[in-house]
Design a protein around this motif. Structure first.
Motif, PDB file in Angstrom:
ATOM      1  N   GLU A 234       0.823  -1.200   0.000  1.00 49.75           N
ATOM      2  CA  GLU A 234       0.000   0.000   0.000  1.00 49.75           C
ATOM      3  C   GLU A 234       0.863   1.258   0.000  1.00 49.75           C
ATOM      4  OE1 GLU A 234      -4.073   1.602   2.170  1.00 49.75           O
ATOM      5  OE2 GLU A 234      -2.558   0.568   3.384  1.00 49.75           O
ATOM      6  N   ARG A 235       2.021   1.195   0.645  1.00 45.14           N
ATOM      7  CA  ARG A 235       2.907   2.352   0.648  1.00 45.14           C
ATOM      8  C   ARG A 235       3.425   2.651  -0.756  1.00 45.14           C
ATOM      9  NH1 ARG A 235       3.035   6.370   3.580  1.00 45.14           N
ATOM     10  NH2 ARG A 235       3.179   5.109   5.481  1.00 45.14           N
ATOM     11  N   LEU A 236       3.633   1.660  -1.553  1.00 45.46           N
ATOM     12  CA  LEU A 236       4.138   1.858  -2.907  1.00 45.46           C
ATOM     13  C   LEU A 236       3.074   2.414  -3.855  1.00 45.46           C
ATOM     14  CD1 LEU A 236       6.346  -1.331  -3.330  1.00 45.46           C
ATOM     15  CD2 LEU A 236       7.131   1.022  -3.083  1.00 45.46           C
TER      16      LEU A 236
ATOM     17  N   GLU B 151      -6.189   7.902   4.181  1.00 46.84           N
ATOM     18  CA  GLU B 151      -4.947   7.488   4.833  1.00 46.84           C
ATOM     19  C   GLU B 151      -4.725   5.998   4.604  1.00 46.84           C
ATOM     20  OE1 GLU B 151      -2.974   9.642   6.052  1.00 46.84           O
ATOM     21  OE2 GLU B 151      -4.324  11.373   6.165  1.00 46.84           O
ATOM     22  N   ARG B 152      -3.484   5.585   4.698  1.00 47.08           N
ATOM     23  CA  ARG B 152      -3.154   4.177   4.532  1.00 47.08           C
ATOM     24  C   ARG B 152      -3.425   3.416   5.823  1.00 47.08           C
ATOM     25  NH1 ARG B 152       0.110   7.106   1.214  1.00 47.08           N
ATOM     26  NH2 ARG B 152       0.492   6.235  -0.872  1.00 47.08           N
TER      27      ARG B 152
ATOM     28  N   PRO C 119      -0.773  -1.313   8.839  1.00 49.32           N
ATOM     29  CA  PRO C 119       0.478  -2.002   8.462  1.00 49.32           C
ATOM     30  C   PRO C 119       1.526  -1.076   7.851  1.00 49.32           C
ATOM     31  CG  PRO C 119      -1.403  -3.342   7.856  1.00 49.32           C
ATOM     32  CD  PRO C 119      -1.948  -2.023   8.306  1.00 49.32           C
ATOM     33  N   SER C 120       1.073   0.008   7.211  1.00 47.49           N
ATOM     34  CA  SER C 120       2.034   0.949   6.624  1.00 47.49           C
ATOM     35  C   SER C 120       2.814   1.707   7.695  1.00 47.49           C
ATOM     36  CB  SER C 120       1.309   1.948   5.710  1.00 47.49           C
ATOM     37  OG  SER C 120       0.738   1.295   4.601  1.00 47.49           O
ATOM     38  N   ASN C 121       2.315   1.691   8.967  1.00 49.08           N
ATOM     39  CA  ASN C 121       3.060   2.313  10.068  1.00 49.08           C
ATOM     40  C   ASN C 121       4.349   1.560  10.399  1.00 49.08           C
ATOM     41  OD1 ASN C 121       1.554   4.585  10.675  1.00 49.08           O
ATOM     42  ND2 ASN C 121       0.169   3.482  12.053  1.00 49.08           N
TER      43      ASN C 121
END
Length: 358
Positions: free
Chosen positions: A214-216, A226-227, A230-232
């Motif tokens: 998701e970050r990519l 916001e994501r 898990p992106s944290n």
């Protein structure tokens, strides 16, 4: 005599109309002869034959001046024909020069377009390109109830990110994206990528390390403001080098890189805190591409990173409303080795989409 003179004048006018029609047709690029020109020519030829085939008794021996006048008019007519023919040739040459100039200009003139992705300036052969866009996100944050926290209802400019991207020298792509949101200024992306070989690309600068799925994803492509949480647990941006490509007809994508190392959910300080480096790698499979089918939207992959974290600051983890729900005590830093493992997958079919990672 009056009748003959009128007849000759009509003949002269018809010839002029014929050659005027011819000149007009050539200047407009029309095929020759046109129906109007053919009609004028046929009428003129018929009248000419009528004059020359008239019986000899129809002419009086006392009319030599009329014959001379006809010859003069024919000479004048020939002169007009020559002038019109010359004018047509000049007009054709001007048209050819104008077309050559337009073709030469098209080879060197850039094109400018605008659409939903931004403004684009492109060189004629596509070797140079500049795209200008922007991401703007405004949040209205309202918190219901009361609690021990200090959160207040507010409006926030969450993301204010102008974007400058493009291509130079055909094989080098670049991206520059600062962020002015939330009252701060930071550089989120600043990198160049060499795309000379189809099976490997080299990227250098500040960008997203190849770990979280998701970050990519681009901010424009995420499903929510916001994501997910898990992106944290992965890096936002980092400075380093990366080799990547999509191979086997885009069925396999890989990326491997070396980075300074940043805390979780952080873009770092643009400098390394120690001599140690982070190493990241990711493999993603889309085995049913490029064929169209119910499984063409399936993708599975695995991302990982690892490195020493000695002296690295520890992050604060935030909720969907960007409020910290867990933070380490001030002055506490990381020590030892850190490893991130991120299995991931997605599936898209029509308007349905599913994304998961751990």
């Amino acid at each position: 005599m009056a009748s003959a003179k009128s007849f000759e004048e009509r003949l002269f006018i018809m010839f002029l109309r014929f050659f005027a029609a011819r000149a007009k047709g050539r200047a407009a690029g029309a095929s020759f002869p046109s129906p109007i020109a053919r009609g004028a020519l046929s009428s003129a030829l018929a009248l000419t034959l009528a004059i020359w085939s008239a019986p000899a008794w129809a002419q009086s021996p006392d009319t030599p001046p009329a014959t001379e006048t006809t010859d003069q008019k024919l000479e004048q007519l020939q002169q007009k024909i020559d002038e019109l023919d010359q004018a047509v040739k000049v007009a054709q040459r001007k048209q050819e020069l104008a077309e050559e100039a337009a073709a030469e200009k098209a080879k060197t003139a850039a094109t400018v377009t605008a659409d939903t992705s931004g403004f684009t300036i492109r060189s004629p052969h596509g070797n140079y390109l500049l795209k200008i866009g922007a991401d703007l996100q405004l949040d209205n944050r309202t918190y219901l109830g009361t609690g021990a926290g200090s959160a207040i209802d507010t409006l926030v400019a969450r993301r204010v990110r102008p974007t400058f991207s493009g291509t130079i020298y055909q094989y080098i792509d670049f991206m520059f994206r600062p962020d002015f949101g939330q009252g701060t200024t930071a550089i989120y992306d600043a990198y160049a990528q060499l795309n000379y070989l189809p099976w490997v690309n080299l990227r250098v600068g500040k960008f997203k390390p190849p770990v979280g799925l998701e970050r990519l994803q681009s901010d424009d492509d995420t499903s929510f403001n916001e994501r997910g949480l898990p992106s944290n647990l992965g890096p936002q941006r980092d400075i380093g080098y990366q080799l990547s490509a999509s191979v086997f007809k885009k069925r396999v994508s890989y990326a491997v890189g070396v980075f300074n190392g940043v805390p979780d959910a952080s873009i770092g300080t643009d400098t390394a805190v120690s001599d140690h480096r982070d190493y990241a790698a990711r493999v993603f499979l889309t085995p049913f591409l490029p064929e169209e089918g119910p499984l063409s939207g399936l993708g599975v992959g695995f991302g990982a990173s690892g490195g020493n974290t000695d002296g690295e600051a520890l992050p604060a983890f935030k909720t969907f409303g960007q409020q910290a729900f867990f933070a380490f005590a001030s002055g506490v830093t990381a020590a030892g080795h850190r490893t991130r493992l991120d299995p991931q997958a997605y599936y898209y079919l029509g308007s349905f989409g599913l994304l998961t990672e751990y």
